[in-house]
Design an enzyme around this catalytic site. Structure first.
Site, PDB file in Angstrom:
ATOM      1  CE  LYS A 168      -8.967 -15.330   3.562  1.00 47.70           C
ATOM      2  NZ  LYS A 168      -7.647 -14.753   3.757  1.00 47.70           N
TER       3      LYS A 168
ATOM      4  NE  ARG B 141      -5.587  -4.780   6.782  1.00 45.00           N
ATOM      5  CZ  ARG B 141      -4.332  -5.094   6.489  1.00 45.00           C
ATOM      6  NH1 ARG B 141      -3.519  -4.167   6.008  1.00 45.00           N
ATOM      7  NH2 ARG B 141      -3.882  -6.309   6.657  1.00 45.00           N
TER       8      ARG B 141
HETATM    9  N1  BES Z   1      -9.023 -13.287   8.010  1.00 47.25           N
HETATM   10  C1  BES Z   1      -7.763 -13.114   7.395  1.00 47.25           C
HETATM   11  C2  BES Z   1      -6.592 -13.417   8.336  1.00 47.25           C
HETATM   12  C3  BES Z   1      -6.469 -14.844   8.771  1.00 47.25           C
HETATM   13  C4  BES Z   1      -5.690 -15.723   8.061  1.00 47.25           C
HETATM   14  C5  BES Z   1      -7.099 -15.294   9.915  1.00 47.25           C
HETATM   15  C6  BES Z   1      -5.582 -17.045   8.472  1.00 47.25           C
HETATM   16  C7  BES Z   1      -6.986 -16.596  10.332  1.00 47.25           C
HETATM   17  C8  BES Z   1      -6.230 -17.487   9.605  1.00 47.25           C
HETATM   18  C9  BES Z   1      -7.618 -11.686   6.903  1.00 47.25           C
HETATM   19  O1  BES Z   1      -8.785 -11.083   6.493  1.00 47.25           O
HETATM   20  C10 BES Z   1      -6.725 -11.744   5.727  1.00 47.25           C
HETATM   21  O2  BES Z   1      -7.138 -12.221   4.709  1.00 47.25           O
HETATM   22  N2  BES Z   1      -5.518 -11.245   5.883  1.00 47.25           N
HETATM   23  C11 BES Z   1      -4.592 -11.223   4.832  1.00 47.25           C
HETATM   24  C12 BES Z   1      -4.147  -9.797   4.704  1.00 47.25           C
HETATM   25  C13 BES Z   1      -3.393  -9.508   3.479  1.00 47.25           C
HETATM   26  C14 BES Z   1      -4.273  -9.527   2.272  1.00 47.25           C
HETATM   27  C15 BES Z   1      -2.818  -8.129   3.667  1.00 47.25           C
HETATM   28  C16 BES Z   1      -3.427 -12.122   5.209  1.00 47.25           C
HETATM   29  O3  BES Z   1      -3.016 -12.109   6.364  1.00 47.25           O
HETATM   30  O4  BES Z   1      -2.967 -12.854   4.347  1.00 47.25           O
HETATM   31 MN    MN Z   2      -9.227 -11.430   4.474  1.00 47.31          MN
END
Ligand code: BES
Ligand code: MN
Ligand code: ZN
Length: 491
Positions: free
Chosen positions: A268, A342
């Site tokens: 990230k 997921r």
């Molecule tokens: N935990 C994150 C989603 C999230 C983002 C929660 C910001 C709270 C605040 C999740 O695991 C994630 O990283 N989602 C990605 C998915 C993508 C890689 C398909 C996202 O939403 O960017």
């Molecule tokens: Mn994630």
């Protein structure tokens, strides 16, 4: 949570702050109530409050304050608000404002006779929630916690007060789990927390460790968790009230428990990565729902399956390109290791369906940034193709003030998740409708269960609020789930 005493008219003399709720529709009743209070009281608060209320009618979330000698009267504006957390929030804010001062002091909440049970419960809830403090690790604690009390003449308000405090005490615990840092709250910690919290209660607690996970072939949960020094766990809670009535409805809950989400090898952006300590907000909400359901003696069977993992980077981390084998038997091609929620949910949902076969299944997960882009922090995304479930959850959310908003789970999203080499891939082909494609992925692991709903709580688990300068936990989902279940089992 400390018990909160009820003050007698005599006790009112020692109050430092006196909170008086002002609902728009009840303004006349309030004046009558304060006038009636006057005769019985040794302290002059009610006379002054009457004058104040005659001349002011604060709007929602506005406060009118006035000193009377050493006491401060505070009229709290509640407007026409009915939603539980909206009412609670005003009361919590009123206490929060006083507590910022170093003196602490005694804060009394006046509960006029005419208030309905829901409002009393909500006000008591907000008062009790004011006990949440975030200065866990501060070497110097600023300000003193206030001493809280109620003023009420009516016996029947006690039940509503108790209900509000019961909900708050669970919400407080759950907020701590989300607010505390990820070097503290890891899969082991949450599993241990559940063991301790449910010890001696009619809730069976089972914790599957790596070996058991491997035996069960939970390849998705294992893949996500193995990059971390603190390995994954599957936590299973099973609640049945001890006094068993006839046939109980059986609800299954699943909560995403990623104790920290670095994104894994698909790392990230560091800018807001610290907020990923809240990626176990779904797990925490489910723990809270079981806790509150049991404390309330809900006549329901409740099975919660909570996958716990840290999405970290290490020599054993899973990679983009890997194909993993989930508990359901489906193979998954990994496109992005940051779409980890997921994956762990896939194993948990499949396990819940296969082993427990609940009549209804609901999962809560801080699943996608896409859901935050769509709904901000105003609502959770609700995904289900079951109309009754959609209605029930939506109504519960309106009542508690934990709003949900329905988003589509159309068949057309399915092809977005097509993989050439495996049964499914974990990231959609196009970077659009991310919350829906994620929900569609989850659906593939529910064996076509006819009553399944998914709540994407990414935007609502930890938010900017009146009670902290940085984002802090909301315990979103705890009250919502219990309210939904309560309404469902009403005859
Ligand atoms: N935990 C994150 C989603 C999230 C983002 C929660 C910001 C709270 C605040 C999740 O695991 C994630 O990283 N989602 C990605 C998915 C993508 C890689 C398909 C996202 O939403 O960017
Ligand atoms: Mn994630
Ligand atoms: Zn995540």
């Amino acid at each position: 949570m400390r018990p909160i005493p009820i003050y007698s008219p005599e006790d009112m003399r020692q109050a430092d702050y006196i909170l008086i709720p002002v609902f728009k529709k009840d303004h006349k009743k309030l004046l009558k109530y304060l006038a009636a209070c006057e005769g019985q009281l040794p302290s002059p608060w009610s006379k002054q409050a009457l004058l104040l209320a005659e001349n002011h009618e604060p709007d929602y979330k506005k406060f009118i304050e006035q000193w009377v000698g050493k006491q401060k009267l505070i009229l709290m504006g509640l407007g026409d608000e009915r939603a539980y957390q909206k009412i609670a929030g005003v009361c919590r804010l009123a206490v929060h404002k006083q507590e910022e001062k170093p003196s602490g002091g005694k804060i009394v909440l006046v509960l006029p006779d005419y208030l309905d049970g829901n409002s009393i419960s909500a006000l008591a809830n907000g008062l009790a929630l004011s006990a949440i403090r975030l200065d866990y690790y501060k070497s110097e604690k600023k300000g003193k916690p206030a001493e809280l009390a109620f003023f009420t003449g009516k016996k029947s308000t006690l039940k509503s007060i108790e209900a509000g405090i019961r909900i708050a005490s669970t919400q407080e615990e759950i907020c701590h789990l989300v607010n505390l840092p990820p070097n503290e709250i890891n899969p082991q910690y949450l599993a241990g927390w559940a063991r301790r919290a449910f010890h001696g209660r009619p809730v069976k607690v089972e914790i599957l460790e790596e070996e058991a996970l491997a035996q069960h072939k939970m390849g998705a949960l294992l893949a996500v968790g193995m990059g971390s020094e603190t390995p994954p766990r599957l936590l299973v809670l099973d609640y049945q009230p001890s006094t068993r009535a006839k046939k109980l409805k059986h609800i299954g809950l699943v909560g995403k428990g990623v104790t920290f989400d670095t994104g894994g090898i698909s790392l990230k952006d560091p800018a807001n990565m610290h907020l990923m300590k809240s990626d176990m907000g779904g797990a925490a909400a489910v723990l809270g729902a079981v806790d509150l359901a049991e404390k309330s003696g809900l006549a329901i069977r409740l099975t919660a399956v909570i996958p716990l993992a840290e999405n970290a980077i290490g020599p054993a981390s899973y990679r983009p390109g890997d194909v993993i084998h989930s508990y359901s038997g489906k193979s998954i091609e990994i496109i992005d290791t940051d779409a980890e929620g997921r994956l762990i949910l896939a194993d948990a949902l499949a396990y819940l369906v296969k082993k427990y076969k609940p009549e209804i299944m609901v999962d809560l997960a801080t699943l996608t940034g896409s859901c935050i882009m769509t709904l901000g922090n105003k609502a959770a995304g609700l995904f289900t193709n079951n109309e009754r479930l959609a209605q029930g959850i939506t109504a519960a959310g309106e009542a508690t003030g934990e709003r949900v908003w329905r988003l589509p789970l159309w068949k057309e999203f399915e092809e977005e998740m097509h993989s050439d080499i495996a049964d499914i891939k974990n990231l959609a082909t196009k970077p659009v409708a991310g919350a829906s494609t994620a929900a569609k992925f989850l659906e593939a692991f529910t064996s076509g269960h006819p009553a399944w709903a998914h709540l994407d709580i990414a935007g609502v688990a930890m938010v900017d609020s009146d009670f902290s300068k940085m984002r802090s936990a909301t315990a979103y989902g705890v009250h919502l789930l219990v309210k939904w279940m309560e309404e469902m089992i009403k005859p």
